[in-house]
Design a protein around this motif. Sequence first.
Motif, PDB file in Angstrom:
ATOM      1  N   LYS A  25      44.282  49.786  33.664  1.00 54.77           N
ATOM      2  CA  LYS A  25      43.379  48.718  33.187  1.00 54.77           C
ATOM      3  C   LYS A  25      43.192  48.828  31.674  1.00 54.77           C
ATOM      4  O   LYS A  25      43.141  47.812  30.978  1.00 54.77           O
ATOM      5  CB  LYS A  25      42.027  48.824  33.900  1.00 54.77           C
ATOM      6  CG  LYS A  25      42.099  48.552  35.401  1.00 54.77           C
ATOM      7  CD  LYS A  25      41.262  47.364  35.785  1.00 54.77           C
ATOM      8  CE  LYS A  25      41.516  46.926  37.220  1.00 54.77           C
ATOM      9  NZ  LYS A  25      40.548  47.453  38.156  1.00 54.77           N
ATOM     10  N   VAL A  38      38.085  37.663  30.704  1.00 54.21           N
ATOM     11  CA  VAL A  38      37.321  38.148  31.866  1.00 54.21           C
ATOM     12  C   VAL A  38      35.834  37.808  31.702  1.00 54.21           C
ATOM     13  O   VAL A  38      35.166  37.401  32.653  1.00 54.21           O
ATOM     14  CB  VAL A  38      37.529  39.672  32.078  1.00 54.21           C
ATOM     15  CG1 VAL A  38      36.604  40.215  33.154  1.00 54.21           C
ATOM     16  CG2 VAL A  38      38.970  39.962  32.445  1.00 54.21           C
ATOM     17  N   SER A 268      37.608  42.708  37.222  1.00 56.76           N
ATOM     18  CA  SER A 268      38.528  42.278  36.162  1.00 56.76           C
ATOM     19  C   SER A 268      39.453  41.137  36.587  1.00 56.76           C
ATOM     20  O   SER A 268      40.282  40.714  35.821  1.00 56.76           O
ATOM     21  CB  SER A 268      39.352  43.469  35.664  1.00 56.76           C
ATOM     22  OG  SER A 268      39.952  44.133  36.738  1.00 56.76           O
ATOM     23  N   SER A 269      39.320  40.638  37.816  1.00 59.33           N
ATOM     24  CA  SER A 269      40.140  39.474  38.199  1.00 59.33           C
ATOM     25  C   SER A 269      39.218  38.349  38.651  1.00 59.33           C
ATOM     26  O   SER A 269      38.086  38.592  39.097  1.00 59.33           O
ATOM     27  CB  SER A 269      41.097  39.849  39.332  1.00 59.33           C
ATOM     28  OG  SER A 269      40.385  39.946  40.549  1.00 59.33           O
ATOM     29  N   GLU A 270      39.726  37.130  38.529  1.00 60.71           N
ATOM     30  CA  GLU A 270      38.952  35.935  38.895  1.00 60.71           C
ATOM     31  C   GLU A 270      38.496  36.028  40.366  1.00 60.71           C
ATOM     32  O   GLU A 270      37.357  35.727  40.694  1.00 60.71           O
ATOM     33  CB  GLU A 270      39.851  34.710  38.669  1.00 60.71           C
ATOM     34  CG  GLU A 270      39.189  33.378  38.894  1.00 60.71           C
ATOM     35  CD  GLU A 270      38.648  32.755  37.605  1.00 60.71           C
ATOM     36  OE1 GLU A 270      39.264  32.951  36.538  1.00 60.71           O
ATOM     37  OE2 GLU A 270      37.605  32.089  37.683  1.00 60.71           O
ATOM     38  N   ASN A 271      39.407  36.478  41.234  1.00 55.24           N
ATOM     39  CA  ASN A 271      39.088  36.579  42.663  1.00 55.24           C
ATOM     40  C   ASN A 271      37.931  37.525  42.918  1.00 55.24           C
ATOM     41  O   ASN A 271      37.012  37.226  43.667  1.00 55.24           O
ATOM     42  CB  ASN A 271      40.306  37.113  43.448  1.00 55.24           C
ATOM     43  CG  ASN A 271      41.267  36.001  43.754  1.00 55.24           C
ATOM     44  OD1 ASN A 271      40.954  34.832  43.542  1.00 55.24           O
ATOM     45  ND2 ASN A 271      42.447  36.370  44.223  1.00 55.24           N
TER      46      ASN A 271
END
Lengths: 285, 350
Positions: A25, A38, A268-271
Amino acid sequence: MDQFILGDNQFFGVNHHSRSTGADKARRFSKTSEIIEVMCAAKRHGAGGVMLSAHDRVKEIIQAMRSEPELTNFNVYANIPYLMKYVQKSTQAGLIGLVKDMVIGQAGPKRLYHAARAYLKKDFRQLLCAGIDIEMAAYQHFNIKAIFLHNGIVDLVLGLGLVDVLHDFDNYVRNEYQAIPGYGTLNLPLCVETLKKAGILEPLIMAPFNHKGFHMNPSRLANEQILVEGGFKLLAMNVMVSGGSDPQIAFEYLGRFPTLKNVIIGASSENHLAQNARLIKEYCR
Amino acid sequence: MNALIIGFGKMGMLHAATLNTFSEIKNIMICEPSHLIQSGLKNFNAPFLIFDDLEKALASQKIDMAVIATPTSSHMSIFRRLMQNSLHTFIEKPMASNVEEASQCLDIWQKTNPQPKVMVGHCLRYTPTFQLVKKILDENALGQILSFTAEMYSPDVLKKTKGWRFKKGLIGGGVLLDLGSHLVDMVQYLFGMPSNVNGHVEAIFSAHVEDVFEAHFDYANFGGEVTASWSKPEVRKATLSIKIQGSAGDLVVLDDWVEFNLKEPWGDYVAGRNTCSITQLETHVPFDLAGPMYTRQLKDWTDSILGNQICQNDLYTNMNNMVLIEAIRESKRLPIKIQEIPNPLLEVIV
């Protein structure tokens, strides 16, 4: 106080579940634009602000936040100091060398007089204030909602019984920054008890709170009991044990505590952000 | 019990704070010559008696236990003085600057009557991931060990630096006594003492001490590579990792992660790939400052004092640690035969 705060560990390679995941990351977020992306996604999903440690990169991140219209009202929760920097410096130069470096090397022209005067007078209470100013300089007064004292320092102060440090920090942050003073800790019951003794009422405390009891010292039960007793506002961290928990189970656990309304999560991800936002709304009302 | 902390730098501060939370400790006293640090403690009304001199501290009131957290070169002389009072003593690692001083410490302790409990601060032995690996090896889950690599890296020295760690006269070596002491202790903890050591040291930034070392440890049936550097900018903080190849499996361990492949099931673990993160293995401690291993270590020491039990990281173990460190330093790429110091305390445990 925002209900959903975006954490920053993922940006700087911290992951308690796996150091290699953390390093992956950190590589991705070596581009500041990725961090801003983000943050924007977190804001779209309901996060009210971001926790930013006083990392070497905080200045460039704040500058990028200023230039991003979507983040105009996005709150910043400062976490000071960035402890790794000081641990490294004290290994190299010892504790006295560290203090000297802080005063001479980092104070900058605006704060040098203030810091040097405190150093020469061996006035550590003034040095603490100078230290706060030095750490906060990189934040450039951008949307500072709260200033947290890092759990490494708070826990050291708790262990040593230096209640006056907490008192001075609280007063200085309120009066000079018009921000909420916050306290990080891995020893929540001791922290609550000590702040109470210091006369600091309804403090804001950031501490691990998760169904696995990870980092909840001296026990998960003792942490749960102190939360039920109340008298402070908890910002729950480590709620998903660095990705080692099923989010549904993690939030169902938080939902058992009606006074727990504020959560910090390092997605750290949209999902993940969408999923977390939904769960926070459902369980931390 | 009353505890005296000698040296209030990073480690002295950490041990003082942790011991101060133990119900068994009644009073903490600090011995620190720096007026600056004394002022800091007094400014914030620290609840400790503070002394600038060891003799004054020892004369002040009854002291039961002491922590030596001063620069390494002073460990031996302070230890000698503490043994005159038979004080239970915790020595921050490394035990001494070299084998000669370590040997003197051991000799002084052997002649002390009554014999106090002495521990040296190798906290990584109290990390659950390494403890799991120790169990895996002790129960032969990997079969016969074929080889291993042990590495420790940190970003602590990335330029020419001035502190006491970088002056040969004060400490007697750079990364070898710093990270190397932890790494060599972990290798000794997991694999025991090698028969031969062959290594070399190198300086990158430091003028008087080494910043990197590489060594080969020879055992009866296998060998291992042992490497450390405190000049690695790519790591975020000090990281110890070990890879082990066995006849019935292999393993990788970091302080927060263990991954192992087994040919046969072992305990709750399956044949094939197994992973364990620190979040699954970690347990609670009464107080956590900078990592639960520091608390467990001091608890082990105080428990050994109160219960008159054996504690880990005794002087014999650390004498052997110093023997290995000195062998790496002196080897200059030639094999050095290792003479293990027998540990009678371990015979007591058996």
